[in-house]
Design a protein around this motif. Structure first.
Motif, short mmCIF file in Angstrom:
data_model
loop_
_atom_site.label_atom_id
_atom_site.label_comp_id
_atom_site.label_asym_id
_atom_site.label_seq_id
_atom_site.Cartn_x
_atom_site.Cartn_y
_atom_site.Cartn_z
N SER A 48 -24.52 -11.59 -56.27
CA SER A 48 -24.77 -13.03 -56.38
C SER A 48 -25.51 -13.40 -57.66
CB SER A 48 -25.60 -13.50 -55.18
OG SER A 48 -26.86 -12.85 -55.17
N ASN A 49 -26.37 -12.48 -58.15
CA ASN A 49 -27.22 -12.75 -59.31
C ASN A 49 -28.03 -14.03 -59.11
OD1 ASN A 49 -28.25 -12.02 -61.83
ND2 ASN A 49 -26.84 -13.38 -62.92
N ALA A 50 -28.40 -14.29 -57.85
CA ALA A 50 -29.10 -15.53 -57.51
C ALA A 50 -30.40 -15.29 -56.76
CB ALA A 50 -28.19 -16.42 -56.65
N TRP A 51 -30.75 -14.04 -56.51
CA TRP A 51 -31.99 -13.77 -55.78
C TRP A 51 -33.18 -14.12 -56.68
CZ3 TRP A 51 -31.52 -8.36 -52.99
CH2 TRP A 51 -30.32 -8.33 -52.28
N GLN A 52 -34.04 -14.97 -56.20
CA GLN A 52 -35.25 -15.34 -56.94
C GLN A 52 -36.46 -14.72 -56.24
OE1 GLN A 52 -35.02 -17.06 -59.86
NE2 GLN A 52 -32.81 -16.99 -59.54
N VAL A 53 -36.64 -13.42 -56.47
CA VAL A 53 -37.67 -12.68 -55.74
C VAL A 53 -39.04 -12.85 -56.40
CG1 VAL A 53 -38.35 -10.43 -54.84
CG2 VAL A 53 -35.93 -11.06 -54.95
#
Length: 385
Positions: A230-235
């Motif tokens: 996804s390249n969308a995880w905002q950890v």
């Protein structure tokens, strides 16, 4: 008796009665005065009992202005206290608060003490909240996960109905897919079930099953159900790397992906998330700080897939490659992995116990059970089953 004598007697009697009356009044006045003084709280007789508030079942009047305030009892509808320790405040669990659990963070640091090549990430399987981390590689690394990724390839095969845990899938010594693939020490299990292939980490059985899926099917499945690609995880905390499962470039790459090699790029955070998704059926993006936006564009895994993965991970921990690691420790499901990197190897292990999933990689480790296993066991000793 003469009238004079009678008058004299009456006079004397009157005088006596007058004296008696005066005495009675005087005594009554003293008693009344002493009683008045005692009730006023001043100068009371030291021999008389002194009443106190503690002697009374409840106050009969307002407290004195300088008395210490009393705390009223809770209303009858209030739930009884279940712990002597204070409950977390809203500031500790609300938006902006961190997710690490001090006791589990301490257990992670103790388990990895003296092992600088080890990285660990543990999270809550129901929420994705990261409860412990050790080493930056755990969240930002991009390395092959080895056979721990068989959790994902197995989930795809189960969902498609290609196999069940009891399906006979032979484990030969060698499988060929553009190149030769082998098992550790060239072992084989001719009459193996898929459960045994998973628990014993048979590479060749998985390679032989590659023909059951398309070149991009594993990549799409990883995105749709596990939140990868996804390249969308905002950890947060200095940047992290989401897992990558590209479409297979050729038959050899597809075979390698089935066993966690080839073009796959993962880290302990993404693999702990894989475990959590597999055993709960729902992806929850890992988070370190509560209240931020999270990636949610995933589908729930079918129940038969969840039950099948849990069954096979328990088999790995009780009779497979992780059996020696978890002997005597109930409630564990696990998967080992040894990833080949250049001329060396990295040792992997992922596991879950209770509400916690954990992933450990030891760079340069010769095997998952030998290098990562003791770390995982030590950490999970702090987790209730």
């Amino acid at each position: 008796m003469s009238h004079r004598t009678a008058s004299t007697a009456k006079g004397m009697l009157g005088a006596v009665m007058g004296l008696i009356l005066i005495g009675v009044i005087a005594v009554g006045g003293v008693i009344g005065y002493r009683q008045f003084v005692a009730d006023d709280g001043e100068g009371s007789d030291s021999s008389a009992p002194v009443s106190s508030v503690s002697d009374r079942p409840y106050p009969t009047g307002p407290a004195a202005p300088n008395a210490a305030p009393t705390v009223p009892p809770p209303p009858s509808s209030a739930p009884p206290s279940t712990s002597a320790s204070p409950s977390p405040t809203a500031a500790e669990t609300g938006p902006g608060s961190g997710t690490r659990v001090p006791e589990l963070q301490a257990a992670a640091e103790q388990a990895t003490a003296g092992k600088p090549q080890a990285s660990l990430v543990a999270l809550n399987i129901h929420t994705g909240e990261i409860v412990a981390t050790v080493n930056d590689t755990g969240m930002s690394g991009v390395i092959a996960p080895g056979s721990t990724f068989k959790i994902v390839s197995s989930a795809l095969l189960l969902k498609k109905g290609v196999v069940t845990p009891d399906t006979k899938v032979p484990c030969p010594k060698t499988a060929v897919a553009g190149q030769a693939f082998h098992n550790v020490d060239n072992f084989e299990i001719p009459d193996a079930t898929f459960r045994q292939d998973f628990a014993r980490s048979c590479n060749t059985a998985f390679v032989e099953l590659r023909s059951k899926i398309g070149d991009s099917e594993l990549a799409t499945f990883s995105t749709d159900y596990f939140g990868l690609n996804s390249n969308a995880w905002q950890v947060g905390e200095g940047g992290t790397t989401d897992g990558t499962v590209p479409a297979a470039a050729d038959d050899a790459d597809k075979a390698a992906q089935m066993i966690g090699q080839g073009s796959l790029k993962m880290n302990p955070m993404t693999m702990a998330s894989v475990v959590a998704t597999a055993v709960t059926g729902q992806f929850h993006q890992p988070v370190l700080v509560r209240g931020g936006e999270t990636y949610k564009n995933t589908k729930p895994l079918p129940k038969n897939v969840v039950s099948g993965i849990k069954d096979m991970m328990r088999a790995c921990a009780t009779s497979g490659t992780a059996a020696s690691t978890f002997r005597g420790m109930p409630g564990v499901g696990a998967k080992t992995g040894t990833a080949e990197v250049g001329n060396g190897t990295n040792g992997w292990m992922v596991a879950y116990r209770g509400d916690i999933a954990v992933a450990v990689v030891v760079i340069g480790g010769e095997s998952g059970s030998g290098s990562a296993g003791p770390i995982v066991r030590s950490f999970l000793s702090a987790v209730p089953a």
